[in-house]
Design a protein around this motif. Structure first.
Motif, PDB file in Angstrom:
ATOM      1  N   LEU A  77       1.009  -1.317  -0.201  1.00  0.00           N
ATOM      2  CA  LEU A  77      -0.180  -0.068  -0.052  1.00  0.00           C
ATOM      3  C   LEU A  77       0.896   1.185  -0.081  1.00  0.00           C
ATOM      4  O   LEU A  77       1.036   1.685   1.028  1.00  0.00           O
ATOM      5  CB  LEU A  77      -1.045  -0.048   1.489  1.00  0.00           C
ATOM      6  CG  LEU A  77      -1.923  -1.186   1.316  1.00  0.00           C
ATOM      7  CD1 LEU A  77      -2.621  -0.897   2.615  1.00  0.00           C
ATOM      8  CD2 LEU A  77      -2.770  -1.173   0.014  1.00  0.00           C
ATOM      9  N   GLY A  78       1.104   1.758  -1.182  1.00  0.00           N
ATOM     10  CA  GLY A  78       2.093   2.589  -1.185  1.00  0.00           C
ATOM     11  C   GLY A  78       1.798   3.780  -2.644  1.00  0.00           C
ATOM     12  O   GLY A  78       0.603   3.662  -3.045  1.00  0.00           O
ATOM     13  N   TRP A  79       2.782   4.346  -3.027  1.00  0.00           N
ATOM     14  CA  TRP A  79       2.345   5.205  -4.340  1.00  0.00           C
ATOM     15  C   TRP A  79       1.870   4.250  -5.422  1.00  0.00           C
ATOM     16  O   TRP A  79       1.270   4.620  -6.333  1.00  0.00           O
ATOM     17  CB  TRP A  79       3.648   6.106  -4.772  1.00  0.00           C
ATOM     18  CG  TRP A  79       3.864   6.973  -3.766  1.00  0.00           C
ATOM     19  CD1 TRP A  79       4.994   7.044  -2.845  1.00  0.00           C
ATOM     20  CD2 TRP A  79       3.112   8.063  -3.490  1.00  0.00           C
ATOM     21  NE1 TRP A  79       4.815   8.317  -2.123  1.00  0.00           N
ATOM     22  CE2 TRP A  79       3.536   8.994  -2.649  1.00  0.00           C
ATOM     23  CE3 TRP A  79       2.089   8.650  -3.949  1.00  0.00           C
ATOM     24  CZ2 TRP A  79       3.215  10.069  -2.047  1.00  0.00           C
ATOM     25  CZ3 TRP A  79       1.438   9.970  -3.690  1.00  0.00           C
ATOM     26  CH2 TRP A  79       2.020  10.537  -2.550  1.00  0.00           C
ATOM     27  N   LEU A  80       2.492   3.299  -5.626  1.00  0.00           N
ATOM     28  CA  LEU A  80       1.944   2.238  -6.698  1.00  0.00           C
ATOM     29  C   LEU A  80       0.405   1.928  -6.578  1.00  0.00           C
ATOM     30  O   LEU A  80      -0.256   1.875  -7.698  1.00  0.00           O
ATOM     31  CB  LEU A  80       2.703   1.086  -6.892  1.00  0.00           C
ATOM     32  CG  LEU A  80       4.336   1.449  -7.295  1.00  0.00           C
ATOM     33  CD1 LEU A  80       5.222  -0.192  -7.307  1.00  0.00           C
ATOM     34  CD2 LEU A  80       4.443   1.952  -8.534  1.00  0.00           C
ATOM     35  N   CYS A  81       0.029   1.719  -5.335  1.00  0.00           N
ATOM     36  CA  CYS A  81      -1.229   1.492  -5.114  1.00  0.00           C
ATOM     37  C   CYS A  81      -2.116   2.588  -5.228  1.00  0.00           C
ATOM     38  O   CYS A  81      -3.342   2.252  -6.066  1.00  0.00           O
ATOM     39  CB  CYS A  81      -1.483   1.083  -3.599  1.00  0.00           C
ATOM     40  SG  CYS A  81      -3.197   0.663  -3.087  1.00  0.00           S
ATOM     41  N   ILE A  82      -1.706   3.769  -4.955  1.00  0.00           N
ATOM     42  CA  ILE A  82      -2.527   5.081  -5.427  1.00  0.00           C
ATOM     43  C   ILE A  82      -2.544   5.218  -6.738  1.00  0.00           C
ATOM     44  O   ILE A  82      -3.720   5.369  -7.335  1.00  0.00           O
ATOM     45  CB  ILE A  82      -1.658   6.318  -4.782  1.00  0.00           C
ATOM     46  CG1 ILE A  82      -1.924   6.164  -3.270  1.00  0.00           C
ATOM     47  CG2 ILE A  82      -2.594   7.775  -5.107  1.00  0.00           C
ATOM     48  CD1 ILE A  82      -1.055   7.124  -2.593  1.00  0.00           C
ATOM     49  N   ASP A  83      -1.656   4.998  -7.586  1.00  0.00           N
ATOM     50  CA  ASP A  83      -1.655   5.036  -8.935  1.00  0.00           C
ATOM     51  C   ASP A  83      -2.714   3.881  -9.648  1.00  0.00           C
ATOM     52  O   ASP A  83      -3.492   4.295 -10.458  1.00  0.00           O
ATOM     53  CB  ASP A  83      -0.360   4.966  -9.796  1.00  0.00           C
ATOM     54  CG  ASP A  83      -0.235   5.129 -11.041  1.00  0.00           C
ATOM     55  OD1 ASP A  83      -0.979   5.865 -11.713  1.00  0.00           O
ATOM     56  OD2 ASP A  83       0.654   4.620 -11.854  1.00  0.00           O
ATOM     57  N   PHE A  84      -2.590   2.826  -9.033  1.00  0.00           N
ATOM     58  CA  PHE A  84      -3.506   1.751  -9.451  1.00  0.00           C
ATOM     59  C   PHE A  84      -4.795   2.170  -9.381  1.00  0.00           C
ATOM     60  O   PHE A  84      -5.860   1.994 -10.051  1.00  0.00           O
ATOM     61  CB  PHE A  84      -3.196   0.592  -8.798  1.00  0.00           C
ATOM     62  CG  PHE A  84      -4.083  -0.514  -9.066  1.00  0.00           C
ATOM     63  CD1 PHE A  84      -4.460  -1.338 -10.151  1.00  0.00           C
ATOM     64  CD2 PHE A  84      -4.914  -1.058  -7.897  1.00  0.00           C
ATOM     65  CE1 PHE A  84      -5.098  -2.354 -10.465  1.00  0.00           C
ATOM     66  CE2 PHE A  84      -5.806  -1.990  -8.062  1.00  0.00           C
ATOM     67  CZ  PHE A  84      -6.102  -2.501  -9.386  1.00  0.00           C
ATOM     68  N   CYS A  85      -5.171   2.678  -8.159  1.00  0.00           N
ATOM     69  CA  CYS A  85      -6.661   2.965  -7.787  1.00  0.00           C
ATOM     70  C   CYS A  85      -7.068   4.122  -8.652  1.00  0.00           C
ATOM     71  O   CYS A  85      -8.230   4.180  -9.058  1.00  0.00           O
ATOM     72  CB  CYS A  85      -6.554   3.267  -6.327  1.00  0.00           C
ATOM     73  SG  CYS A  85      -6.224   1.887  -5.239  1.00  0.00           S
ATOM     74  N   GLN A  86      -6.215   5.223  -8.699  1.00  0.00           N
ATOM     75  CA  GLN A  86      -6.504   6.200  -9.680  1.00  0.00           C
ATOM     76  C   GLN A  86      -6.996   5.916 -11.282  1.00  0.00           C
ATOM     77  O   GLN A  86      -8.064   6.210 -11.771  1.00  0.00           O
ATOM     78  CB  GLN A  86      -5.477   7.307  -9.817  1.00  0.00           C
ATOM     79  CG  GLN A  86      -5.341   8.023  -8.576  1.00  0.00           C
ATOM     80  CD  GLN A  86      -4.189   9.039  -8.519  1.00  0.00           C
ATOM     81  OE1 GLN A  86      -3.180   8.794  -9.209  1.00  0.00           O
ATOM     82  NE2 GLN A  86      -4.141  10.085  -7.659  1.00  0.00           N
ATOM     83  N   GLN A  87      -6.182   4.767 -11.505  1.00  0.00           N
ATOM     84  CA  GLN A  87      -6.439   4.430 -12.959  1.00  0.00           C
ATOM     85  C   GLN A  87      -7.712   3.565 -12.966  1.00  0.00           C
ATOM     86  O   GLN A  87      -8.393   3.497 -13.951  1.00  0.00           O
ATOM     87  CB  GLN A  87      -5.245   3.603 -13.328  1.00  0.00           C
ATOM     88  CG  GLN A  87      -3.993   4.562 -13.923  1.00  0.00           C
ATOM     89  CD  GLN A  87      -2.790   3.610 -14.366  1.00  0.00           C
ATOM     90  OE1 GLN A  87      -3.018   2.871 -15.289  1.00  0.00           O
ATOM     91  NE2 GLN A  87      -1.670   3.921 -14.150  1.00  0.00           N
ATOM     92  N   VAL A  88      -7.889   2.690 -11.880  1.00  0.00           N
ATOM     93  CA  VAL A  88      -9.400   1.807 -11.747  1.00  0.00           C
ATOM     94  C   VAL A  88     -10.402   2.885 -11.652  1.00  0.00           C
ATOM     95  O   VAL A  88     -11.120   2.725 -12.302  1.00  0.00           O
ATOM     96  CB  VAL A  88      -9.174   0.948 -10.758  1.00  0.00           C
ATOM     97  CG1 VAL A  88     -10.598   0.274 -10.504  1.00  0.00           C
ATOM     98  CG2 VAL A  88      -8.139  -0.399 -11.014  1.00  0.00           C
ATOM     99  N   LEU A  89     -10.301   3.876 -11.068  1.00  0.00           N
ATOM    100  CA  LEU A  89     -11.373   4.574 -11.013  1.00  0.00           C
ATOM    101  C   LEU A  89     -11.745   5.530 -12.048  1.00  0.00           C
ATOM    102  O   LEU A  89     -12.778   5.560 -12.465  1.00  0.00           O
ATOM    103  CB  LEU A  89     -11.038   5.863  -9.691  1.00  0.00           C
ATOM    104  CG  LEU A  89     -12.200   6.749  -9.414  1.00  0.00           C
ATOM    105  CD1 LEU A  89     -13.600   6.340  -9.039  1.00  0.00           C
ATOM    106  CD2 LEU A  89     -11.730   7.919  -8.433  1.00  0.00           C
ATOM    107  N   SER A  90     -10.593   6.047 -12.784  1.00  0.00           N
ATOM    108  CA  SER A  90     -10.841   6.659 -14.016  1.00  0.00           C
ATOM    109  C   SER A  90     -11.356   5.666 -15.209  1.00  0.00           C
ATOM    110  O   SER A  90     -12.232   6.083 -15.911  1.00  0.00           O
ATOM    111  CB  SER A  90      -9.465   7.010 -14.721  1.00  0.00           C
ATOM    112  OG  SER A  90      -9.406   7.680 -15.934  1.00  0.00           O
ATOM    113  N   SER A  91     -10.960   4.592 -15.085  1.00  0.00           N
ATOM    114  CA  SER A  91     -11.634   3.376 -15.998  1.00  0.00           C
ATOM    115  C   SER A  91     -12.879   3.060 -15.878  1.00  0.00           C
ATOM    116  O   SER A  91     -13.775   2.955 -16.748  1.00  0.00           O
ATOM    117  CB  SER A  91     -10.507   2.171 -15.981  1.00  0.00           C
ATOM    118  OG  SER A  91     -11.147   1.227 -16.869  1.00  0.00           O
ATOM    119  N   SER A  92     -13.317   2.930 -14.587  1.00  0.00           N
ATOM    120  CA  SER A  92     -14.431   2.545 -14.152  1.00  0.00           C
ATOM    121  C   SER A  92     -15.465   3.972 -14.502  1.00  0.00           C
ATOM    122  O   SER A  92     -16.814   3.412 -15.092  1.00  0.00           O
ATOM    123  CB  SER A  92     -14.856   2.252 -12.809  1.00  0.00           C
ATOM    124  OG  SER A  92     -16.056   2.158 -12.227  1.00  0.00           O
TER     125      SER A  92
END
Length: 131
Positions: A77-92
């Protein structure tokens, strides 16, 4: 109560694996997968209304039928997780908006009604086709 199968069906339509790889959050899907990460979050949230990493790890472990360590999970749970979550939210959001725009522009929402009346307050007459 959140229906995890419904959430799973919605997120399976998104390119989660590709997002996980492009964000470098998911290096290999031997244990933790992008889908199990997201589903574990929603399942944890529905259990108590708050997300604790210990419950999250337990839910992911149940989903993938493998034990995950809390310490290893917390390291992820770090910066890579934040980037992943932002991309998932954007894609969703993009998927949902595209689906809504298509549904509205195709006129399928009109099929929900037996008839649709158009009220016109101007003095112009409608063509017979639209009357």
């Amino acid at each position: 109560m959140i229906n995890i199968e419904q959430i799973k069906g919605n997120f399976e339509k998104l390119p989660l694996k590709a997002i996980g790889e492009s964000s470098k959050f998911i290096k290999s899907e031997k244990k933790l997968t992008a889908l199990s990460f997201v589903l574990g979050f929603f399942q944890s949230f529905s259990d108590k209304g708050e997300v604790k990493s210990s419950i999250w790890v337990q839910n992911i472990s149940n989903l993938i039928n493998q034990a995950l360590s809390l310490q290893g999970f917390n390291k992820r749970l770090g910066w890579l997780c934040i980037d992943f979550c932002q991309q998932v939210l954007s894609s969703s959001l993009k998927y949902s908006l595209e689906k809504a725009v298509y549904w509205q522009s195709s006129g399928k929402w009109l099929q929900l009604f037996n008839r649709v009346l158009v009220e016109d307050s101007t003095c112009l007459k409608l063509p017979a086709l639209l009357y």
